[in-house]
Design a protein around this motif. Sequence first.
Motif: not given
Ligand code: ZN
Length: 478
Positions: A59, A61, A152, A240, A316
């Motif tokens: 996970h 970005h 997701k 998360h 994340d």
């Molecule tokens: Zn995320």
Amino acid sequence: MEFDLVIRNGTVATASDVFKADVGVRGGTIAALGAGLGAGAEEIDAAGLLVLPGGVDGHVHFDQPTGDGSVMADDFLTGTRSAAFGGTTTVLPFACQEKGRSLREAVDDYHRRAAGKPVIDYAFHLIVTDPTEQVLGQELPALIREGYTSFKIYMTYDALKLNDRQILEVLDIARSEGAMVMMHAENADCIAWLTEKLERTGQTAPFFHGVSRPRVAEREATHRAISLAELVDVPILIVHVSGADAVEQIRWAQGRGLRIYAETCPQYLFLTADDLGEDGFEGAKCICSPPPRDAANQAVIWDGLTGGAFQIFSSDHAPFHFDGPGGKKVHGDKAPFRCVPNGIPGVETRLPLLFSAGVMTGRMELTKFVELTATNPARMYGLHPRKGTIAVGADADIALWDPARRVTVTNAMLHHNVDYTPYEGMEVTGWPVATISRGAVVCRDGALLVQPGRGEFLPCGLPAPARPKSAPAPVLPF
Ligand code: ZN
Ligand code: URP
Ligand code: ZN
């Protein structure tokens, strides 16, 4: 020479075993494990070091378009570089569909963004924001078959969220195609109502970001996600997870035999709501969703990690500068929390923080650490056994750890492109000293040793954990 690379005298750990062995690498894969292996063209003495599977961060970005004027600080070069220095050898960022556009466009665009940049291997999750007939009937099934086997969906954020009916339809496709669904579980209406109330009374400082997203809003959405998945009979992975109440829902579902998986992240172990309440705008550095909670809640997250409620531990990593362009101050340094980009950096610190506070304190077995940070994410996303383990035939993705190295985390020592770390000043014991990807030493003792673009895109298989409860027995691989 018998091998391209031999790592000698180290202590190897997998999700099940810890043992002394040399590791012989040929053609980018692990060719042998054993004592006294033959010579390698390159040899590394790993005496005193741990030889762990490279981390799989399920996970992150990187360079993801945001649509609100903000710009992610890390692209596929700086993001993967930072990951590698933190002991990670595979990352899974998100190709995000823009509402009104096709999923395919998002995937093509994301490949263009990645081209020529990654230093380690990567796969894509999708984000489905607009499940039209075309997307559900054509694009999504086709993309799943091409190796984009996880996606997701959001229950919050206006630009991203799906309603319950849409969620059911998307879950149904995941069920029939065998894909893994990742759920962002927070109740959008609760958050919008609380945000407006707070704004009416001028309570807009970063601290109130946390107030606007209470544990109950996460609990409600978590329960709803579980119920929708049960109705469709499809496994889901709740990402998360931050709050004790959501953990309770997850345990309840798992106790009923439902295939509900869960992920948590460093921010829920090492940050609290107090970090959002720093003076002035400083707390914006820790604005992420769901928000960090309190110390008692951190203990529940630890128990969930060691006790089995959580299957994976991801960063994340959602990198925005604090001062730099397009970052936390994109709408000014007095912007209300609603206008502050959500997300914090952490791809490089994910493993050292957990290793130090988990393994080195005795709270967590080394095998559990490997399971949560490498093996299970590879399994959840259809990359195992190629990734996430040390075994003959697996890719030679390995991190060498010095378990005794003491490090004070500072932003200056990290390799991301963000101008801060939320973990500034934290002291850890244990750090990865070399990271190897498909047999190539990517970084060692602080130096990057490979060129951008060597990282390969990984089409993912159908993840076994995504199989519905009522699915027929799998065909055995022997
Ligand atoms: Zn995320
Ligand atoms: O605040 C966060 N977590 N930002 C990243 C996007 C997401 O929802 O994971
Ligand atoms: Zn999310």
